[in-house]
Enzyme design. Structure first.
Site, short mmCIF file in Angstrom:
data_model
loop_
_atom_site.label_atom_id
_atom_site.label_comp_id
_atom_site.label_asym_id
_atom_site.label_seq_id
_atom_site.Cartn_x
_atom_site.Cartn_y
_atom_site.Cartn_z
N LYS B 198 14.94 41.24 20.18
CA LYS B 198 15.10 39.93 20.83
C LYS B 198 16.54 39.82 21.30
CE LYS B 198 16.12 35.94 20.46
NZ LYS B 198 17.07 35.15 21.32
N GLU B 272 24.86 41.28 10.35
CA GLU B 272 26.24 41.51 10.81
C GLU B 272 26.67 40.20 11.44
OE1 GLU B 272 29.12 41.70 12.75
OE2 GLU B 272 28.35 43.21 14.17
N CYS B 306 33.05 39.65 17.07
CA CYS B 306 32.97 39.18 15.69
C CYS B 306 34.12 39.73 14.86
CB CYS B 306 31.63 39.56 15.07
SG CYS B 306 31.14 41.23 15.47
N GLU B 403 35.67 30.52 12.91
CA GLU B 403 35.56 31.50 13.99
C GLU B 403 35.46 30.75 15.32
OE1 GLU B 403 31.95 33.89 14.11
OE2 GLU B 403 33.16 35.61 14.72
#
Lengths: 294, 492
Positions: B198, B272, B306, B403
């Site tokens: 996906k 992750e 990331c 973040e």
């Protein structure tokens, strides 16, 4: 095979026969000695005259291999894998030619010869994949009892001479050469004495597959003449005696002692998927220490 | 960045500044269909409910294509197709033949890499220099690497006969769309699993091109299925009982939801997730390289990374020097058309992401940090955010804890190595870290102390298929890449 003629009695196409030469430093020279020998099919018919490499040719090949070593060993593992995979691609595209050559050389039926060629392609692909994995299996970080970071990595041994198996002219050859080259060694291989033609064909594949000149050199000739030169050569770092006459092995090993060569003398069923044995045979394990601290 | 201005010091040093002429990569190399279907069982098909969404070019807001939005019925069909392929052609296939399919895919990616790079920049907004030189070579290399494992799994150190898990449901983010697809598909297929992938809502196109490549490679139908859609599609996929393995790359928030969704099931999971990496600069660091490393660490891919080095920790004795040099360097960054080969900073991937970045940057100012950006003219259309540095940041500031996932760097200082470690580890994340010092023993000491899955020393944002990648703590679990990356897809 009788040549076909057209309605005027003219030959439709007369074969242009190939001259089978050595493969040294990326070029295809004849033997410096000017010698050749008759190569016969399993049924005794004449196939071609192959170059009968001299001891000087062997020494020249070692010089070429030594010259190529720094470049090939310094290539990234990823790149070496790509090159070896490219060899498999090139071989795949010439399966029909190789099947004929192997059938003639080994006296195999067409189907068996094709399967041998297919197995050779698969063997190359298998070893190509090892290029960037062998360090992950043979290397390690070592938990030494002190404030040091310590790791071990495999590195190529250097210039390796390979006496290819006598009976299996292509699969045998690929099986002994690929594991040595993929780890970054450069090679001088002595082809099967009685069945050398597929090896010369393979050299043509190598020449079109981005293998750097000198990384892999192919000699045809008398194994018993060339083996002692290579075994005793001070600039050869390792030797695979697979194709040597069993009665000569002890003497070749004694010659190899001159510069403490790594010697492989193993009988392995080359038709089966290999173990890591040949990959391990010509690598040196290098261990690096470094202190840890502020 | 149009109309670059320089600081007084660089102008004096460098003399007159010449501007770059545009160097656009040709867009015509990519031919887009007006509409794309789902890739199920080897065919492109419309969604069962007929729903579509539009994917746009974030640099221009121009619509690129309409894409099918997969619903529960499509998830059902895709999982069934993957199951059939697992029990059929792919599951029965010898490792060496799986290897050959993966090598084929690697080769086709190499052959079509220029086209795929342009496509990726169009749909994602990232500079062509990065998609061309980083994303695409890594995609091909990843397939190449795992192709090589497919026929030698019994020698990988997981026992004599490692078995695949079954059907993998894989949900990937928008920051490296094709690369994340490669990271998911290559090891899964090498180990003998079948996949339902996906891609992210805002970047569906390259995964669909990869599906075409799977067709071109002759991959047996059902081995790889691609379901485009939004969060609902992903949620339906990971909670489908026919899925044996879930792999997710994305935000920590969604990762926690997925962990809850698979709780109590037989499903294996790897995650992750996010990061807030410290990039630590010691006073003996090679300053020129460190400046490049800082820039690469946070402004690579617009900071949509990331493992971005979003917290700069500078030793106090060199903080002024480093910040000055960093500001100078930022004035030379070029922001603009992602397809221009000179562009350093492309577009923010979506309006939604731009809002998040703006919000957190505003919070940074409100909480008392000093905000600075180079003079920088932003294009009038599309989503853009100027490279931004905050100084005077303390550990309690939200811009030091959360973040941002954008081109925003928070600068903190430290005095001793112990303090650097304490500050670097003061985060619930643990994906990556950077260390800059000329002293080898200190690098290794730092590497031991830092709680992060990847530590870069005197470099940053390096990736390689042979090198495992993944996080500590709330940055997720499991590793992708390397020999270790096989474990996530083997029943061992």
């Amino acid at each position: 095979m009788p040549e076909r003629t057209d309605h005027l009695g003219h030959l439709e196409h007369l074969d242009v026969r190939k001259t089978y030469k050595l493969f040294v430093g990326g070029a295809f020279p004849r033997s410096e000695s000017g010698r050749s020998y008759a190569v016969r099919a399993a049924d005794g018919s004449l196939l071609a005259n192959a170059a009968l490499a001299s001891r000087k040719d062997a020494r020249d090949a070692v010089v070429a291999a030594r010259g190529a070593l720094a470049g090939w060993a310094g290539t990234t593992a990823y790149n070496r894998g790509q090159v070896l995979y490219r060899v498999a691609e090139m071989l795949e595209g010439r399966r029909a030619q190789f099947a004929e050559e192997v059938a003639a050389a080994e006296g195999l039926r067409a189907g068996a010869a094709r399967r041998t060629v297919d197995a050779s392609v698969d063997r190359l692909v298998w070893y190509a994949g090892w290029s960037d994995k062998v360090a992950q299996v043979l290397g390690a970080s070592n938990p030494v009892a002190g404030p040091y970071f310590n790791f071990s990595v495999p590195e190529p041994t250097g210039v390796v001479a390979v006496l290819a198996p006598q009976s299996s002219s292509l699969l045998g050859l690929v099986s002994v050469v690929a594991p040595v080259v993929v780890t970054g060694n450069t090679v001088v291989v002595v082809a099967s004495e009685e069945r050398p033609l597929p090896a010369v064909d393979l050299a043509e594949v190598l020449a079109t597959a981005d293998v750097p000149p000198g990384a892999l050199n192919v000699l045809t000739g008398r194994t018993s003449e060339l083996a002692p030169v290579l075994a005793g050569h001070m600039d050869v770092d390792g030797i695979d005696l697979t194709g040597a006459d069993p009665s000569s092995r002890a003497e070749l090993e004694r010659l190899a002692a001159a510069n403490v060569k790594r010697v492989v003398a193993t009988d392995e069923d080359l038709a089966r998927t290999p173990s890591l044995r040949r990959l391990r045979a010509f690598v040196e394990i290098k261990t690096v220490w470094h202190p840890v601290g502020i | 960045m149009t109309g670059i201005e320089t600081t007084e010091s660089t102008r004096a040093a460098a003399g007159p500044v010449f501007d770059y002429a545009p160097a656009p990569e040709s867009r015509d190399i990519v031919r887009l269909d007006p509409q794309y279907g789902l890739f199920i069982d080897g065919e492109f098909v419309p969604a069962a409910e007929g729903r579509t969404f539009t994917t746009i070019n974030p640099a221009t807001e121009e619509p690129l294509a309409a894409v099918a939005e997969a619903g529960p019925a499509d998830v059902e069909r895709a999982v069934a197709a993957a199951r059939a392929a697992y029990e059929g052609a792919w599951g029965r296939m010898r490792g060496r033949d799986r290897a050959k399919y993966l090598f084929r895919i690697a080769r086709i990616v190499q052959e079509r890499s220029r086209e795929l790079a342009v496509l990726e920049s169009l749909d994602n907004g990232k500079p062509i220099r990065e998609s061309r030189d980083v994303d695409l070579p890594l995609v091909a290399a990843h397939f190449f690497y795992y192709a090589g494992w497919a026929d030698k799994l019994e020698l990988a150190g997981f026992g004599p006969q490692p078995r695949p898990l079954g059907v993998a449901g894989q949900v990937i983010p928008w920051n490296f769309p094709l690369l994340m697809a490669a990271w998911k598909l290559a090891p899964a297929l090498a180990c003998g699993n079948t996949c339902v992938l996906k891609p992210a809502e805002t970047t569906p196109l390259s995964a669909l091109f990869l599906a075409q490549i799977c067709q071109e490679a002759g991959l047996p139908p059902g081995t790889v299925n691609v379901l485009t859609g939004a969060g609902g599609t992903g949620a339906a996929l990971v909670s489908h009982p026919g899925v044996d393995k879930v792999a997710f790359t994305g935000s920590t928030e969604v990762g926690k939801e997925i962990r809850k969704a698979v709780a109590g099931t037989h499903k294996r999971l790897t995650l992750e997730l996010g990061g807030k990496a410290a990039n630590v600069i010691f006073e003996d660091a090679p300053v020129d390289q460190a400046i490049e490393g800082i820039v690469n660490g946070i402004f690579f891919n617009q900071g949509h990374v990331c493992c971005a080095g979003s917290r700069l920790l500078v030793q106090e004795s060199v903080a002024d020097l480093v910040i000055d040099r960093l500001r100078e360097r930022l004035t030379t960054l070029r922001l603009g058309d992602p397809l221009d080969k000179n562009t350093d900073i492309g577009a923010i991937n979506s309006a939604e992401q731009l809002d998040k970045i703006r919000l957190l940057a505003d919070v940074g100012s409100e909480e008392g940090a000093q905000r600075w950006s180079p003079p920088c003219e932003l294009p009038s259309r599309g989503f853009w955010f100027a490279p931004t540095i905050f100084t005077g940041v303390s550990q309690s500031h939200r811009i030091a804890r959360e973040e941002i996932f954008g081109p925003v760097l928070s600068v903190l200082t430290f005095r001793t190595p112990e303090e650097a470690v304490a500050k670097a580890n003061n985060t619930p994340y643990g994906l990556s870290a950077g260390v800059w010092t000329e002293k080898g023993s200190r690098i290794l000491w730092m590497a031991q102390k830092l709680e992060a899955g990847v530590v870069w020393a005197n470099t940053y944002n390096r990736f390689d298929p042979t090198s495992p990648f993944g996080g500590y703590q709330e940055s997720g679990f499991g590793r992708e890449g390397g020999r270790q990356g096989l474990e996530a897809y083997l029943d061992v």
